[in-house]
Design an enzyme around this catalytic site. Structure first.
Site, PDB file in Angstrom:
ATOM      1  N   LYS A  44       0.939  -1.222  -0.197  1.00 16.80           N
ATOM      2  CA  LYS A  44       0.005   0.044  -0.058  1.00 16.80           C
ATOM      3  C   LYS A  44       0.708   1.195  -0.062  1.00 16.80           C
ATOM      4  O   LYS A  44       0.233   2.471   0.174  1.00 16.80           O
ATOM      5  CB  LYS A  44      -1.028   0.107   1.208  1.00 16.80           C
ATOM      6  CG  LYS A  44      -2.037  -1.135   1.268  1.00 16.80           C
ATOM      7  CD  LYS A  44      -2.738  -0.668   2.556  1.00 16.80           C
ATOM      8  CE  LYS A  44      -2.247  -1.418   3.815  1.00 16.80           C
ATOM      9  NZ  LYS A  44      -3.237  -1.342   4.796  1.00 16.80           N
ATOM     10  N   LYS A  46       2.935   2.093   2.363  1.00 17.01           N
ATOM     11  CA  LYS A  46       3.068   2.292   3.603  1.00 17.01           C
ATOM     12  C   LYS A  46       4.270   1.772   4.346  1.00 17.01           C
ATOM     13  O   LYS A  46       4.666   0.631   4.026  1.00 17.01           O
ATOM     14  CB  LYS A  46       1.838   2.166   4.666  1.00 17.01           C
ATOM     15  CG  LYS A  46       0.447   3.246   4.184  1.00 17.01           C
ATOM     16  CD  LYS A  46      -0.679   2.218   4.794  1.00 17.01           C
ATOM     17  CE  LYS A  46      -0.735   2.743   6.284  1.00 17.01           C
ATOM     18  NZ  LYS A  46      -2.169   2.258   6.725  1.00 17.01           N
TER      19      LYS A  46
HETATM   20  N1  C2G Z   1      -8.898   4.813  14.370  1.00 16.56           N
HETATM   21  C1  C2G Z   1      -9.908   5.592  15.182  1.00 16.56           C
HETATM   22  N2  C2G Z   1      -9.474   6.993  15.618  1.00 16.56           N
HETATM   23  C2  C2G Z   1      -8.355   7.465  15.332  1.00 16.56           C
HETATM   24  C3  C2G Z   1      -7.279   6.754  14.641  1.00 16.56           C
HETATM   25  C4  C2G Z   1      -7.704   5.797  14.109  1.00 16.56           C
HETATM   26  O1  C2G Z   1     -10.817   5.154  15.413  1.00 16.56           O
HETATM   27  N3  C2G Z   1      -8.099   8.859  15.794  1.00 16.56           N
HETATM   28  C5  C2G Z   1      -9.206   3.580  14.211  1.00 16.56           C
HETATM   29  C6  C2G Z   1      -9.353   3.511  12.561  1.00 16.56           C
HETATM   30  O2  C2G Z   1     -10.621   4.030  12.050  1.00 16.56           O
HETATM   31  C7  C2G Z   1      -9.166   2.030  12.388  1.00 16.56           C
HETATM   32  C8  C2G Z   1      -8.369   1.555  13.792  1.00 16.56           C
HETATM   33  O3  C2G Z   1      -8.491   2.686  14.400  1.00 16.56           O
HETATM   34  O4  C2G Z   1     -10.254   1.313  12.499  1.00 16.56           O
HETATM   35  C9  C2G Z   1      -6.941   1.276  13.227  1.00 16.56           C
HETATM   36  O5  C2G Z   1      -6.552   2.537  12.622  1.00 16.56           O
HETATM   37  P1  C2G Z   1      -5.192   2.194  11.462  1.00 16.56           P
HETATM   38  O6  C2G Z   1      -4.063   1.619  12.308  1.00 16.56           O
HETATM   39  O7  C2G Z   1      -4.739   3.709  10.893  1.00 16.56           O
HETATM   40  O8  C2G Z   1      -5.953   1.646  10.183  1.00 16.56           O
HETATM   41  P2  C2G Z   1      -5.875   1.474   8.770  1.00 16.56           P
HETATM   42  O9  C2G Z   1      -4.554   2.127   8.210  1.00 16.56           O
HETATM   43  O10 C2G Z   1      -7.277   2.466   8.688  1.00 16.56           O
HETATM   44  O11 C2G Z   1      -5.844   0.121   8.420  1.00 16.56           O
HETATM   45  O12 C2G Z   1      -7.971  -3.468   5.632  1.00 16.56           O
HETATM   46  C10 C2G Z   1      -8.211  -2.287   6.308  1.00 16.56           C
HETATM   47  C11 C2G Z   1      -6.632  -1.627   7.045  1.00 16.56           C
HETATM   48  O13 C2G Z   1      -6.154  -2.582   7.627  1.00 16.56           O
HETATM   49  C12 C2G Z   1      -7.200  -0.563   8.038  1.00 16.56           C
END
Ligand code: C2G
Length: 131
Positions: A44, A46
């Site tokens: 991705k 990242k």
């Molecule tokens: N999250 C949240 N509030 C934040 C930051 C993150 O509620 N201030 C939630 C995101 O919405 C997500 C979870 O925490 O549900 C994990 O966040 P990330 O690690 O950024 O996940 P993401 O990059 O969205 O990966 O296949 C889907 C991906 O793996 C999701």
């Protein structure tokens, strides 16, 4: 036993993640986190600060998390739901309506929870680099 599944990278674990996991856990009796592997993140474009094994260790230390499994690709979600007998897939609101998740409604409930405002891994990195 109601089983909940959520996905994420959970890098530089912060209170936004914790509040998401706390609420996801409250939806059922058992919370599974499918954690993005370093290889999946690379696909991705990242790169997390902490490698998969460290991010996994931190999640496993949380009282809300019962099991951490690897997220290797976008396409594994349906088999994850079936293999782990998941009742609810839960994600933060930034995923609301995403085709990456909406198709799962055929196999389980789908719940989107409000994100926690004012915190993100990106913001933490930016504020740290600003000194
Ligand atoms: N999250 C949240 N509030 C934040 C930051 C993150 O509620 N201030 C939630 C995101 O919405 C997500 C979870 O925490 O549900 C994990 O966040 P990330 O690690 O950024 O996940 P993401 O990059 O969205 O990966 O296949 C889907 C991906 O793996 C999701």
């Amino acid at each position: 036993m109601r089983r909940v599944l959520t996905y994420g990278t959970f890098d530089l674990l912060h209170y936004g993640h914790i509040r998401l996991l706390q609420r996801a856990a409250s939806l059922g009796d058992y919370l599974i986190v499918a954690l993005s592997t370093d290889e999946f993140n690379a696909s991705k474009g990242k790169r997390s600060f902490y490698p998969y094994n460290v991010r996994k260790e931190m999640l496993e230390a949380l009282r809300y998390v019962d099991l951490v499994i690897p997220e290797d690709c976008w396409e594994q979600k349906q088999s994850d739901v079936l293999d782990y007998k998941v009742d609810i897939v839960c994600m933060g609101g930034d995923w609301k309506g995403s085709p990456r998740f909406e198709y799962l409604r055929e196999f389980c409930d789908l719940v989107y929870l409000d994100r926690t405002d004012g915190i993100s891994t990106t913001e933490v990195k930016e504020r740290l680099s600003d000194g």
